[in-house]
Enzyme design. Sequence first.
Site, PDB file in Angstrom:
ATOM      1  N   TYR A  30     -13.345  34.110   4.432  1.00  0.00           N
ATOM      2  CA  TYR A  30     -12.875  35.407   4.932  1.00  0.00           C
ATOM      3  C   TYR A  30     -14.016  36.140   5.626  1.00  0.00           C
ATOM      4  O   TYR A  30     -15.165  36.090   5.184  1.00  0.00           O
ATOM      5  CB  TYR A  30     -12.382  36.272   3.770  1.00  0.00           C
ATOM      6  CG  TYR A  30     -11.131  35.746   3.098  1.00  0.00           C
ATOM      7  CD1 TYR A  30     -10.076  35.250   3.851  1.00  0.00           C
ATOM      8  CD2 TYR A  30     -11.013  35.780   1.720  1.00  0.00           C
ATOM      9  CE1 TYR A  30      -8.926  34.795   3.233  1.00  0.00           C
ATOM     10  CE2 TYR A  30      -9.859  35.330   1.083  1.00  0.00           C
ATOM     11  CZ  TYR A  30      -8.820  34.831   1.853  1.00  0.00           C
ATOM     12  OH  TYR A  30      -7.687  34.382   1.247  1.00  0.00           O
ATOM     13  N   HIS A 189      -4.946  45.387   0.007  1.00  0.00           N
ATOM     14  CA  HIS A 189      -5.822  44.218  -0.031  1.00  0.00           C
ATOM     15  C   HIS A 189      -6.385  43.945  -1.422  1.00  0.00           C
ATOM     16  O   HIS A 189      -7.175  43.005  -1.597  1.00  0.00           O
ATOM     17  CB  HIS A 189      -6.955  44.363   1.002  1.00  0.00           C
ATOM     18  CG  HIS A 189      -6.464  44.216   2.412  1.00  0.00           C
ATOM     19  ND1 HIS A 189      -6.037  45.288   3.168  1.00  0.00           N
ATOM     20  CD2 HIS A 189      -6.273  43.117   3.192  1.00  0.00           C
ATOM     21  CE1 HIS A 189      -5.634  44.862   4.352  1.00  0.00           C
ATOM     22  NE2 HIS A 189      -5.754  43.550   4.388  1.00  0.00           N
ATOM     23  N   ARG A 219      -7.184  39.691  15.537  1.00  0.00           N
ATOM     24  CA  ARG A 219      -7.770  38.716  14.624  1.00  0.00           C
ATOM     25  C   ARG A 219      -6.711  37.691  14.269  1.00  0.00           C
ATOM     26  O   ARG A 219      -5.544  37.877  14.596  1.00  0.00           O
ATOM     27  CB  ARG A 219      -8.309  39.397  13.356  1.00  0.00           C
ATOM     28  CG  ARG A 219      -7.241  40.047  12.511  1.00  0.00           C
ATOM     29  CD  ARG A 219      -7.831  40.782  11.320  1.00  0.00           C
ATOM     30  NE  ARG A 219      -8.507  39.881  10.397  1.00  0.00           N
ATOM     31  CZ  ARG A 219      -7.915  39.293   9.362  1.00  0.00           C
ATOM     32  NH1 ARG A 219      -6.643  39.508   9.096  1.00  0.00           N
ATOM     33  NH2 ARG A 219      -8.580  38.491   8.564  1.00  0.00           N
ATOM     34  N   ASN A 221      -5.144  35.039  11.054  1.00  0.00           N
ATOM     35  CA  ASN A 221      -5.118  34.637   9.651  1.00  0.00           C
ATOM     36  C   ASN A 221      -4.266  33.374   9.591  1.00  0.00           C
ATOM     37  O   ASN A 221      -3.548  33.065  10.553  1.00  0.00           O
ATOM     38  CB  ASN A 221      -4.523  35.759   8.795  1.00  0.00           C
ATOM     39  CG  ASN A 221      -4.633  35.437   7.321  1.00  0.00           C
ATOM     40  OD1 ASN A 221      -5.584  34.793   6.887  1.00  0.00           O
ATOM     41  ND2 ASN A 221      -3.646  35.854   6.544  1.00  0.00           N
ATOM     42  N   TYR A 315      -4.862  31.760  -3.898  1.00  0.00           N
ATOM     43  CA  TYR A 315      -4.349  32.995  -3.304  1.00  0.00           C
ATOM     44  C   TYR A 315      -3.409  32.693  -2.128  1.00  0.00           C
ATOM     45  O   TYR A 315      -2.359  33.311  -1.972  1.00  0.00           O
ATOM     46  CB  TYR A 315      -5.504  33.905  -2.840  1.00  0.00           C
ATOM     47  CG  TYR A 315      -4.965  35.098  -2.123  1.00  0.00           C
ATOM     48  CD1 TYR A 315      -4.315  36.116  -2.820  1.00  0.00           C
ATOM     49  CD2 TYR A 315      -5.006  35.171  -0.732  1.00  0.00           C
ATOM     50  CE1 TYR A 315      -3.739  37.178  -2.152  1.00  0.00           C
ATOM     51  CE2 TYR A 315      -4.435  36.230  -0.059  1.00  0.00           C
ATOM     52  CZ  TYR A 315      -3.813  37.228  -0.776  1.00  0.00           C
ATOM     53  OH  TYR A 315      -3.225  38.270  -0.113  1.00  0.00           O
ATOM     54  N   LYS A 316      -3.767  31.702  -1.352  1.00  0.00           N
ATOM     55  CA  LYS A 316      -2.924  31.356  -0.198  1.00  0.00           C
ATOM     56  C   LYS A 316      -1.666  30.595  -0.608  1.00  0.00           C
ATOM     57  O   LYS A 316      -0.795  30.350   0.221  1.00  0.00           O
ATOM     58  CB  LYS A 316      -3.719  30.513   0.815  1.00  0.00           C
ATOM     59  CG  LYS A 316      -4.666  31.341   1.665  1.00  0.00           C
ATOM     60  CD  LYS A 316      -5.377  30.485   2.687  1.00  0.00           C
ATOM     61  CE  LYS A 316      -6.308  31.304   3.565  1.00  0.00           C
ATOM     62  NZ  LYS A 316      -5.605  32.187   4.516  1.00  0.00           N
TER      63      LYS A 316
HETATM   64  C1  HEM Z   1      -4.158  39.884   3.516  1.00  0.00           C
HETATM   65  C2  HEM Z   1      -8.213  40.855   5.946  1.00  0.00           C
HETATM   66  C3  HEM Z   1      -5.920  44.280   8.464  1.00  0.00           C
HETATM   67  C4  HEM Z   1      -2.166  43.852   5.493  1.00  0.00           C
HETATM   68  C5  HEM Z   1      -5.419  39.800   4.038  1.00  0.00           C
HETATM   69  C6  HEM Z   1      -6.362  38.736   3.752  1.00  0.00           C
HETATM   70  C7  HEM Z   1      -7.489  39.022   4.418  1.00  0.00           C
HETATM   71  C8  HEM Z   1      -7.295  40.249   5.134  1.00  0.00           C
HETATM   72  C9  HEM Z   1      -8.778  38.199   4.424  1.00  0.00           C
HETATM   73  C10 HEM Z   1      -6.081  37.486   2.900  1.00  0.00           C
HETATM   74  C11 HEM Z   1      -5.269  36.557   3.778  1.00  0.00           C
HETATM   75  C12 HEM Z   1      -5.043  35.136   3.295  1.00  0.00           C
HETATM   76  O1  HEM Z   1      -5.843  34.540   2.583  1.00  0.00           O
HETATM   77  O2  HEM Z   1      -4.022  34.543   3.702  1.00  0.00           O
HETATM   78  C13 HEM Z   1      -7.944  41.862   6.857  1.00  0.00           C
HETATM   79  C14 HEM Z   1      -8.869  42.361   7.852  1.00  0.00           C
HETATM   80  C15 HEM Z   1      -8.209  43.317   8.572  1.00  0.00           C
HETATM   81  C16 HEM Z   1      -6.878  43.421   8.004  1.00  0.00           C
HETATM   82  C17 HEM Z   1     -10.303  41.859   8.022  1.00  0.00           C
HETATM   83  C18 HEM Z   1      -8.642  44.186   9.722  1.00  0.00           C
HETATM   84  C19 HEM Z   1      -9.716  43.972  10.443  1.00  0.00           C
HETATM   85  C20 HEM Z   1      -4.737  44.512   7.830  1.00  0.00           C
HETATM   86  C21 HEM Z   1      -3.836  45.583   8.167  1.00  0.00           C
HETATM   87  C22 HEM Z   1      -2.787  45.477   7.320  1.00  0.00           C
HETATM   88  C23 HEM Z   1      -3.015  44.318   6.471  1.00  0.00           C
HETATM   89  C24 HEM Z   1      -4.035  46.652   9.243  1.00  0.00           C
HETATM   90  C25 HEM Z   1      -1.600  46.406   7.317  1.00  0.00           C
HETATM   91  C26 HEM Z   1      -1.150  46.976   6.269  1.00  0.00           C
HETATM   92  C27 HEM Z   1      -2.385  42.726   4.719  1.00  0.00           C
HETATM   93  C28 HEM Z   1      -1.443  42.238   3.730  1.00  0.00           C
HETATM   94  C29 HEM Z   1      -2.010  41.103   3.145  1.00  0.00           C
HETATM   95  C30 HEM Z   1      -3.299  40.908   3.799  1.00  0.00           C
HETATM   96  C31 HEM Z   1      -0.087  42.858   3.408  1.00  0.00           C
HETATM   97  C32 HEM Z   1      -1.404  40.288   2.005  1.00  0.00           C
HETATM   98  C33 HEM Z   1      -1.810  40.974   0.707  1.00  0.00           C
HETATM   99  C34 HEM Z   1      -1.096  40.416  -0.508  1.00  0.00           C
HETATM  100  O3  HEM Z   1      -1.335  39.276  -0.892  1.00  0.00           O
HETATM  101  O4  HEM Z   1      -0.287  41.155  -1.095  1.00  0.00           O
HETATM  102  N1  HEM Z   1      -6.007  40.704   4.897  1.00  0.00           N
HETATM  103  N2  HEM Z   1      -6.756  42.528   6.977  1.00  0.00           N
HETATM  104  N3  HEM Z   1      -4.214  43.771   6.807  1.00  0.00           N
HETATM  105  N4  HEM Z   1      -3.497  41.914   4.726  1.00  0.00           N
HETATM  106 FE1  HEM Z   1      -5.122  42.252   5.819  1.00  0.00          FE
END
Ligand code: HEM
Length: 337
Positions: A30, A189, A219, A221, A315-316
């Site tokens: 990450y 997060h 970005r 994912n 987690y994934k």
């Molecule tokens: C999950 C980073 C922006 C919502 C994640 C994960 C990472 C991450 C590393 C884990 C993903 C995986 O392993 O599959 C980031 C970064 C962001 C960003 C670096 C911005 C630069 C956002 C934004 C939202 C968001 C704006 C909007 C609400 C989520 C959600 C999850 C997630 C809902 C899944 C969480 C869960 O398991 O319940 N994000 N994210 N992210 N992100 Fe972000």
Amino acid sequence: MTRRLPTAAPSPTSTTERFPFPFLHDQYRYSTNVEPSGSANSTAAGSWGGTRIVIDDHYRAEIDERHRILRSDPSRHQCLPHMVPAAWDCMLTVMRDLATDYPESMTLAREGNRWRWKNLLKNIDHSFVYGDESTLPEPPLSYICSQIQEDIVLLDQRDGQLWADAGVVTFAADWSFGFDVGMSFLQIHGPVPRIHSEGVITRAHNFLMRLESGQSYRRTNWTLTVDGTLDTSTETYPMWGRDRRAIAEGPLEDVGDRLYLRTEVQHLIRLANSNAIMFLIRTYLLPFRELATVPDWAERTHKVLEDLPLDMVEYKGIGRTREPGMRWLRTYGGVEL
Ligand code: HEM
């Protein structure tokens, strides 16, 4: 950039050419992996990312699927009352993008105090007054999301934090928008391993809070998904969860067609009128059989999967599918150790 209209049925070749392959290195961890939106990124098979909103051969199938999901579960669309101005801002921003990037099929014109929106792909020719919901057939957010393949979350910025207070999310990768709505960026997060101790999410939060009006970043994912299912949200887990076991227990030769690399291209855009952040999430799916037609991708995907630490694997949700995926890549996908 002007793109051709989607006319043909989905073609695996063009899907591969446009696939946003997410691995830049043999190891994946990450990070706050953001870059400015707009310019195309080359891959070993083609390129992606020339536009923020992408219409492709899956347009009709995916918007039909969104319609079906929203009808059976309206909680996938949420707009807290203070987010109504942001929803209008979002709708008009998306319309402007579409009209610029797909002028043969989408147009937006100002006519006095009204706007005229045409989307020939859906036979829409509609005139509305900005901010007046009685002039649209449905609320602005669901109206525009019924015309694009992207999911959208809108974040409000207040009290030094970001709050996910509106959105339409029908293609969530193992999370629930209905559960997360109203939560802060940091709370959402919370369950993700590593990102807190490594400062990834605080850096991302600070970065997003400083985004200026009109600025736009993106970005990627990724995860693995079985049978190309777009709706893998928590609510429908009983429908898709057992498919992972089927991959682990079924014949290895089927894995190439049943297991997909799933990439999300996410755009982070500061909306000019409302100051909200628009988070676009577009899901792309590529079966391992297609992935393996690009030898560099097969090699790299194998290396990334093999190296991935267990907490990230868990987690994934790829604990059952990672191993068969790697075995298929070695047996049928041309990967040699
Ligand atoms: C999950 C980073 C922006 C919502 C994640 C994960 C990472 C991450 C590393 C884990 C993903 C995986 O392993 O599959 C980031 C970064 C962001 C960003 C670096 C911005 C630069 C956002 C934004 C939202 C968001 C704006 C909007 C609400 C989520 C959600 C999850 C997630 C809902 C899944 C969480 C869960 O398991 O319940 N994000 N994210 N992210 N992100 Fe972000």
